[in-house]
Write a protein that holds these residues in place. Structure first.
Motif, PDB file in Angstrom:
ATOM      1  N   HIS A 235      18.612   7.618   2.165  1.00 55.67           N
ATOM      2  CA  HIS A 235      17.538   6.781   1.629  1.00 55.67           C
ATOM      3  C   HIS A 235      17.786   6.516   0.133  1.00 55.67           C
ATOM      4  N   GLU A 236      18.054   7.601  -0.621  1.00 49.46           N
ATOM      5  CA  GLU A 236      18.284   7.447  -2.070  1.00 49.46           C
ATOM      6  C   GLU A 236      19.537   6.629  -2.359  1.00 49.46           C
TER       7      GLU A 236
ATOM      8  N   HIS B 131      18.938   2.945  -2.209  1.00 49.72           N
ATOM      9  CA  HIS B 131      18.410   2.441  -3.495  1.00 49.72           C
ATOM     10  C   HIS B 131      19.537   2.305  -4.515  1.00 49.72           C
TER      11      HIS B 131
ATOM     12  N   ASN C  84       6.567   5.966   1.916  1.00 49.89           N
ATOM     13  CA  ASN C  84       7.115   5.359   0.696  1.00 49.89           C
ATOM     14  C   ASN C  84       6.722   3.902   0.533  1.00 49.89           C
TER      15      ASN C  84
ATOM     16  N   ASP D 233       8.090   3.595  -3.577  1.00 50.03           N
ATOM     17  CA  ASP D 233       8.861   2.368  -3.344  1.00 50.03           C
ATOM     18  C   ASP D 233       7.941   1.173  -3.103  1.00 50.03           C
TER      19      ASP D 233
HETATM   20 ZN   LIG Z   1      12.703   5.501  -1.998  1.00 50.90          ZN
END
Ligand SMILES: [Zn+2]
Length: 376
Positions: A69-70, A73, A160, A168
């Motif tokens: 997930h990170e 980004h 999120n 997010d």
């Molecule tokens: Zn995130």
């Protein structure tokens, strides 16, 4: 949380990956809850060892999902030209530390959406894998693990997407408001207010849960809520300061004319005429009209006091002046890294090849505090 130490795991795609010590708390909590509670309830009649293996494998896969997930980004941000300092896993999940913020709402929108989008995609993959194994009548413990990973990734994605900064969803909201109004600061203010609201809502849910239903699991909501509303408040304050600094040029706050010292001055004379009662702590060293170095009291202190009358400023000055020169139109927000006390600590403002002034940390601090006082 950030004052706890972090352990460097290595680098992935050229980005350092760290685990904060606080992360081990959540790792243990999740692994123990799954091993002793969730898995024995979902699937009866297995050995304790089986449950323990399921618990540990699931927890590791969950944190791998958070890392993915990170990185979604981070990689989108990097493709958009932003620098990523590191990715850190900590008690509430993961965080990608960017060295600068997106300058366009479009990039912020794509960057913020990439994380929850990836989590929801992972959820779909775990779900489909579980369904496929079910059709082939695979071992039930594997299917239970895959189903859990599907649900937890879906939860991460949906949570999120809550529209409050710094989540997010709050960044997505800010990007949309920013695109509509053209005012990044206003967009940040609204998105941060939503963040505070969501924080309060989470705390309320926890309080109601505990008071009415004695469900202590929900205390986690309160901790999250408190954390999110705190971050929302600081994020907005930081944005206010940054936006102010982006509107001011170095020429407006520099000390001018620059007070310089001559390279052949002795440390003895320097101490008397500059450091005692002088208003600066660092001075450019000039020889034949050009700046050749930078001197401060620490450089002088490296020399024995007895030798001060026979040592010149040029002998002790720092001579690495790379990235210390800027033009007069440079905005204050962009010189902040150079003002770090670990680096040069000052910036020379050069206009047409001539030294026209100096900006130090003190000048920036004065600017920020003046702004606070001058509000009508
Ligand atoms: Zn995130």
């Amino acid at each position: 949380m950030s004052n706890l130490p972090s352990i460097r795991l290595g680098t992935l795609f050229g980005i350092p990956v760290e685990i904060n010590v606080s992360w081990f708390v959540i790792f243990l909590l999740v692994a123990v809850t799954l091993t002793t509670g969730y898995f024995p309830q979902q699937l009866e009649g297995r050995s304790n060892l089986t449950y323990a293996i399921m618990g540990i494998v699931t927890t590791l896969a969950f944190f791998a999902s958070v890392l993915i997930h990170e990185f979604a980004h981070s990689l989108v941000a990097r493709a958009g030209g932003l620098r990523i300092a590191r990715v850190t896993l900590f008690i509430f999940g993961g965080v990608s530390q960017m060295e600068d913020e997106p300058r366009r709402p479009g990039l912020e929108f794509v960057m913020a959406s990439a994380g929850p989008g990836t989590s929801i995609l992972l959820a779909a993959m775990f779900f489909l894998a579980g369904e496929a194994l079910f059709l082939f009548q695979a071992e039930a413990s594997i299917i239970v693990v895959l189903d859990y990973l599907a649900v937890i990734n879906l939860s991460v994605g949906v949570f999120n997407l809550l529209p409050g900064f710094p989540l997010d969803g709050g960044r997505i909201l800010r990007a949309v408001l920013w695109a509509i109004t053209g005012d990044m600061l206003k967009a940040t203010r609204w998105a941060s207010r939503m963040g505070q609201l969501i924080g309060v809502a989470l705390i309320s849910v926890a309080v109601i849960g505990v008071l009415l239903y004695q469900t202590f699991d929900l205390i986690w909501f309160a901790v999250m809520g408190w954390f999110i509303s705190g971050l929302a408040t600081t994020a907005y304050q930081q944005q206010v300061v940054k936006s102010r600094l982006a509107q001011v040029s170095v020429a407006q706050i520099m000390s001018a004319p620059a007070v310089v010292v001559s390279a052949d001055l002795t440390l003895e004379d320097m101490a008397h005429s500059y450091f005692l009662g002088g208003r600066h702590s660092r001075y450019p060293v000039v020889a034949d009209g050009t700046v050749v170095g930078l001197v401060d009291i620490k450089a002088a202190q490296k020399v024995r006091r007895d030798d001060w009358p026979v040592t010149t400023v040029a002998d002790v000055a720092y001579k690495d002046l790379s990235c210390v020169y800027v033009g007069p139109e440079t905005t204050v927000d962009s010189i902040l890294p150079q003002l770090d006390p670990m680096r040069a600590g000052v910036v020379f403002v050069v206009d047409g090849g001539r030294l026209s002034g100096i900006v130090s940390r003190a000048d920036v601090i004065r600017l920020i505090s003046d702004d606070g006082d001058s509000t009508p």
